[in-house]
Enzyme design. Structure first.
Site, PDB file in Angstrom:
ATOM      1  N   LYS A  11       0.848  -1.198   0.000  1.00  0.00           N
ATOM      2  CA  LYS A  11       0.000   0.000   0.000  1.00  0.00           C
ATOM      3  C   LYS A  11       0.889   1.255   0.000  1.00  0.00           C
ATOM      4  O   LYS A  11       1.971   1.223  -0.586  1.00  0.00           O
ATOM      5  CB  LYS A  11      -0.965  -0.022   1.186  1.00  0.00           C
ATOM      6  CG  LYS A  11      -1.681  -1.373   1.322  1.00  0.00           C
ATOM      7  CD  LYS A  11      -2.846  -1.336   2.231  1.00  0.00           C
ATOM      8  CE  LYS A  11      -3.378  -2.742   2.439  1.00  0.00           C
ATOM      9  NZ  LYS A  11      -4.671  -2.797   3.033  1.00  0.00           N
ATOM     10  N   GLU A  98      -9.827  -0.784  -1.618  1.00  0.00           N
ATOM     11  CA  GLU A  98      -9.528   0.622  -1.263  1.00  0.00           C
ATOM     12  C   GLU A  98      -9.686   1.521  -2.483  1.00  0.00           C
ATOM     13  O   GLU A  98     -10.112   2.671  -2.380  1.00  0.00           O
ATOM     14  CB  GLU A  98      -8.109   0.717  -0.668  1.00  0.00           C
ATOM     15  CG  GLU A  98      -8.082   0.150   0.747  1.00  0.00           C
ATOM     16  CD  GLU A  98      -6.746  -0.421   1.188  1.00  0.00           C
ATOM     17  OE1 GLU A  98      -5.716  -0.118   0.575  1.00  0.00           O
ATOM     18  OE2 GLU A  98      -6.753  -1.203   2.159  1.00  0.00           O
ATOM     19  N   GLY A 174      -7.327  -5.436   6.734  1.00  0.00           N
ATOM     20  CA  GLY A 174      -6.735  -4.512   7.707  1.00  0.00           C
ATOM     21  C   GLY A 174      -7.460  -4.463   9.038  1.00  0.00           C
ATOM     22  O   GLY A 174      -7.238  -3.551   9.831  1.00  0.00           O
TER      23      GLY A 174
HETATM   24  C1  PEP Z   1      -4.879  -6.011   1.288  1.00  0.00           C
HETATM   25  O1  PEP Z   1      -4.704  -4.822   1.380  1.00  0.00           O
HETATM   26  O2  PEP Z   1      -4.989  -6.524   0.163  1.00  0.00           O
HETATM   27  C2  PEP Z   1      -4.943  -6.817   2.507  1.00  0.00           C
HETATM   28  C3  PEP Z   1      -5.354  -8.036   2.414  1.00  0.00           C
HETATM   29  O3  PEP Z   1      -4.572  -6.196   3.697  1.00  0.00           O
HETATM   30  P1  PEP Z   1      -4.385  -6.902   5.131  1.00  0.00           P
HETATM   31  O4  PEP Z   1      -3.568  -8.146   4.928  1.00  0.00           O
HETATM   32  O5  PEP Z   1      -3.670  -5.896   5.957  1.00  0.00           O
HETATM   33  O6  PEP Z   1      -5.745  -7.248   5.651  1.00  0.00           O
END
Ligand code: PEP
Length: 256
Positions: A11, A98, A174
């Protein structure tokens, strides 16, 4: 046999200097094991350094977090598929939740990006998944089917087969709350069966489906132990190279 694919979505984290220290640490842990495809997906600014450091490490591939559906022109702030190819990028995330939620991407935008990625021989990772309200409302199947049908519209069978699908329930991203292995397996089986309808069963058998949403060292093995889970898309836990290496090892062990 589908090859396991583990991807690190950093990210908007990691400077160029942090990228430079991450990659050697990760490779020291995994020893360039080519039985698993590992995709590092840094921010655009770290792609050149990551590309340089990956060098001859055959297990490591580079991905981008986003791209434009346009080839070139007056699109301030955008990056094209050809620009990514120039940096040896092989994969690109398309339709991450996102981007859908914060940047207004629709199934139509996602579809245009998938076409542009394939035209440039980039392998897209198409992210799909339901929100908590949609799950509670019994709409999981309908949401996944819509995102798949509209996202993949107009692609030929070969392009569909080379697309990686990431099932990422939005409520698990997340949040520290992962889907249970049974919930994830159920969704993956649904996705595979729908791909069989959109294309044909042989395509569905070969297409890889990753699970994403709070994957960490402690749950990766159990999730990857499910028959239709072919890999993981990892956000938070991928920021530590040792944790991410452990996840890659756990994924491989789960399939042996
Ligand atoms: C993602 O952003 O694709 C994701 C799965 O994040 P996290 O592993 O932090 O849940």
């Amino acid at each position: 046999m589908r090859k396991v694919i583990i991807a690190a979505n950093w990210k908007m984290n990691m400077t160029v200097a942090e990228t430079a220290s991450y990659i050697p640490t990760f490779l020291a842990e995994t020893g360039d094991d080519t039985e698993v495809d590992v995709v590092l997906i840094p921010p655009f600014t770290s792609l050149p350094k990551a590309s340089e450091l990956i060098g001859e490490a055959y297990s490591l591939k580079l991905g981008a977090q986003n791209m434009s559906a346009q080839k070139s022109g007056a699109f301030t702030g955008e990056v094209s598929a050809a620009m990514l190819r120039e940096l040896f990028v092989r994969y690109v995330l398309v339709g991450h939740s996102e981007r859908r939620q914060l940047f207004g991407e629709t199934d139509q935008t996602v579809n245009a990006k998938l076409h542009a990625a394939h035209e440039a021989t980039l392998k897209p990772i198409l992210c799909i998944g339901e929100t908590l309200a949609e799950r509670d409302g019994g709409q999981v199947e309908a949401v996944l089917m819509r995102q798949l049908r509209e996202g993949l519209a107009g692609l030929d069978h070969k392009q569909i087969q080379e697309t990686v699908i990431a099932y990422e329930p939005v409520w698990a991203i997340g949040t520290g709350r992962n889907a249970t292995p049974a919930q994830a397996q159920e969704a993956h089986a649904l996705i595979r069966s729908e791909i069989g309808q959109i294309a044909e069963p042989a395509v569905a058998e070969r297409l890889r489906i990753q699970y994403g949403g709070s994957v960490k060292v402690s749950n990766a093995g159990e999730l990857l132990g499910q028959p239709d889970i072919d890999g993981a898309l990892v956000g938070g836990a991928s920021l530590d190279p040792r944790d991410f290496a452990e996840i890659a090892k756990a994924a491989k062990a789960a399939k042996e």
